[in-house]
Design an enzyme around this catalytic site. Structure first.
Site, mmCIF file in Angstrom:
data_model
loop_
_atom_site.group_PDB
_atom_site.id
_atom_site.type_symbol
_atom_site.label_atom_id
_atom_site.label_comp_id
_atom_site.label_asym_id
_atom_site.label_seq_id
_atom_site.Cartn_x
_atom_site.Cartn_y
_atom_site.Cartn_z
ATOM 1 N N GLU A 95 19.394 13.610 19.655
ATOM 2 C CA GLU A 95 18.042 13.966 20.062
ATOM 3 C C GLU A 95 18.052 14.760 21.369
ATOM 4 O OE1 GLU A 95 15.589 10.520 20.589
ATOM 5 O OE2 GLU A 95 13.985 11.682 21.525
ATOM 6 N N ASP A 99 15.143 15.904 16.659
ATOM 7 C CA ASP A 99 15.812 14.638 16.334
ATOM 8 C C ASP A 99 16.436 14.776 14.945
ATOM 9 O OD1 ASP A 99 14.898 11.162 16.772
ATOM 10 O OD2 ASP A 99 16.464 11.999 15.520
HETATM 11 P P1 TTP Z 1 17.944 7.569 15.352
HETATM 12 O O1 TTP Z 1 17.607 8.987 15.642
HETATM 13 O O2 TTP Z 1 17.039 6.500 15.862
HETATM 14 O O3 TTP Z 1 18.028 7.324 13.775
HETATM 15 P P2 TTP Z 1 18.559 8.282 12.655
HETATM 16 O O4 TTP Z 1 18.950 9.624 13.168
HETATM 17 O O5 TTP Z 1 19.626 7.568 11.898
HETATM 18 O O6 TTP Z 1 17.308 8.377 11.691
HETATM 19 P P3 TTP Z 1 15.946 9.163 11.913
HETATM 20 O O7 TTP Z 1 16.016 9.852 13.223
HETATM 21 O O8 TTP Z 1 15.860 10.099 10.757
HETATM 22 O O9 TTP Z 1 14.901 8.102 11.862
HETATM 23 O O10 TTP Z 1 19.400 7.228 15.865
HETATM 24 C C1 TTP Z 1 20.460 8.168 15.851
HETATM 25 C C2 TTP Z 1 21.766 7.490 15.484
HETATM 26 O O11 TTP Z 1 21.995 6.388 16.347
HETATM 27 C C3 TTP Z 1 21.763 6.909 14.078
HETATM 28 O O12 TTP Z 1 22.125 7.853 13.117
HETATM 29 C C4 TTP Z 1 22.733 5.794 14.196
HETATM 30 C C5 TTP Z 1 22.608 5.311 15.622
HETATM 31 N N1 TTP Z 1 21.792 4.081 15.649
HETATM 32 C C6 TTP Z 1 22.436 2.851 15.640
HETATM 33 O O13 TTP Z 1 23.673 2.791 15.650
HETATM 34 N N2 TTP Z 1 21.687 1.705 15.635
HETATM 35 C C7 TTP Z 1 20.316 1.721 15.631
HETATM 36 O O14 TTP Z 1 19.659 0.652 15.618
HETATM 37 C C8 TTP Z 1 19.655 3.002 15.627
HETATM 38 C C9 TTP Z 1 18.150 3.074 15.616
HETATM 39 C C10 TTP Z 1 20.434 4.134 15.657
HETATM 40 MG MG MG Z 2 17.620 10.689 14.448
#
Ligand code: TTP
Ligand code: MG
Length: 373
Positions: free
Chosen positions: A111, A9
């Site tokens: 992911e 991820d």
């Molecule tokens: P995530 O993998 O949930 O979040 P992240 O990569 O930003 O952070 P981390 O994994 O380190 O906790 O989501 C991947 C992408 O999806 C994120 O960069 C932006 C998008 N996203 C949204 O647009 N809205 C949201 O509420 C979430 C959770 C993610």
């Molecule tokens: Mg992420």
């Protein structure tokens, strides 16, 4: 052989992409925003880098709130989302991962699960080396960090990846999984949402370990047999879900608007034949066979109706697509009497990759097609 699964991820993915594009952003709070356009500040936070998160900014938060939190940090930036740019980077990362997996399943833009059982011969220490190499490769090639979990199944690998962020690498061997899970909050368990968490809390269950100890039949009465069985298995770190290659989940489909609304098979069938030619070409160029063929009609009242047929064997035959769409269209129309068709679509699913060696099914399909003449 012992199954070995890796979950990757990307950390604060969109924010890291923005830092890659503009390295002067590194070290500053970066808040990627979905601007709704109504006012300059209306909209929500998509994601924030870890600098901004440490100050309290979160995904989903209103933009004005994030700005208020960061008001004493004038170096903060608030770029709008650029999905096309993030997907390009995502595609390249998935390509790097694909080379390093027996099977790759992409779960979202940032992911993926890798089944690496065969290439590490069921050995977790080899998997750890593979995971280390994979993190280094993504950092070297794309300049981005990710968090990685290595375990015996998807559930444990995902929770391992989430347990140490950013830039984490966590191995949870089967004999360690109970100790790894039990102190965690139930809310961390995959599939436990806010509602389930609240219900569990009223039962005095806060940790995964407490849930593991809870009487299963009581859990069944409260949550139903299926969810209780899932929850119980999950608390034990048990998960049999296979890693499924993307192309097996994928469909190839196209839909077109008819020149005129009609129910005439003589008008609709040639359109379907054109779609069949198109989809057949795509399936060829992607090197996949299909097992399911579906027809979708959108009617003049915009209602959507579909019929599909799963074949006994996978095929790559264009004639088969034509034959099945001729068979399905009248059945579909008979179920929606009195309405004209506005748009018509065709879809191939149950895809599988054509391997180098021609399997028996190809021979069988060729012979049935020939018989049909
Ligand atoms: P995530 O993998 O949930 O979040 P992240 O990569 O930003 O952070 P981390 O994994 O380190 O906790 O989501 C991947 C992408 O999806 C994120 O960069 C932006 C998008 N996203 C949204 O647009 N809205 C949201 O509420 C979430 C959770 C993610
Ligand atoms: Mg992420």
């Amino acid at each position: 052989m012992q199954r070995v699964i890796i979950c990757v991820d990307m950390d604060a993915f969109y924010a890291q992409c923005e830092e890659k594009r503009n390295p002067s952003l590194r070290g500053r709070p970066v808040v990627v925003c979905v601007y709704s356009g109504r006012t300059e500040e209306s909209g929500a936070v998509s994601t924030a880098n870890y600098v901004a998160r440490d100050l309290g900014v979160r995904s989903g938060m209103p933009i004005y709130q994030a700005k208020r939190i960061l008001r004493d940090h004038p170096e903060s930036v608030f770029p709008g989302v650029d999905h096309a740019y993030y997907s390009q980077i995502s595609d390249r990362i998935m390509e790097l991962l694909r080379f390093r997996a027996d099977i790759l399943e992409q779960m979202s833009v940032d992911e993926a699960y890798l089944d690496v059982t065969t290439r590490v011969e069921g050995d977790f220490d080899s998997a750890l080396m593979l995971a280390t190499d994979l993190k280094e490769t993504i950092l070297r090639e794309e300049g981005l960090t990710c968090s990685v979990g290595v375990a015996a199944n998807k559930l444990a690998a995902k929770m391992a990846a989430d347990s140490k962020k950013p830039d984490g690498l966590t191995l949870v061997k089967p004999e360690e999984v109970l100790n790894f899970l039990s102190p965690m909050s139930v809310s961390k368990l995959y599939g436990v949402g806010i509602k389930t968490e609240a219900r569990l809390r009223t039962l005095g269950i806060k940790t995964i370990g407490e849930l593991a100890q809870f009487d299963v039949s009581r859990l069944s009465e409260l949550f139903g047999r299926n969810q209780a069985a899932y929850l119980h298995a999950a608390t034990q770190g048990v998960d049999e879900e296979p890693v499924v290659a993307d192309y097996e989940r994928k469909q190839i489909g196209r839909i077109v608007t008819l020149k005129q609304n009609t129910r005439e098979p003589d008008v609709i069938l040639p359109v379907l034949d054109n779609l069949a030619e198109d989809l057949h070409r795509t399936s060829r160029s992607e090197g996949v066979r299909f097992r399911s063929i579906g027809v979708t009609a959108i009617m003049e009242d915009l209602s959507i109706h579909s019929k599909s047929k799963t074949l006994p064997l996978e095929t790559e035959s264009r004639e088969e697509i034509n034959a099945v769409s001729r068979e399905l269209l009248p059945i579909l129309l008979a179920e929606i009497p009195g309405l004209m068709v506005r748009r018509i679509g065709l879809r191939l699913a149950g895809l599988s990759k054509i391997s180098g060696q021609a399997p028996l099914t190809e021979f069988l399909n060729t012979s049935t097609t020939t018989q049909r003449g």
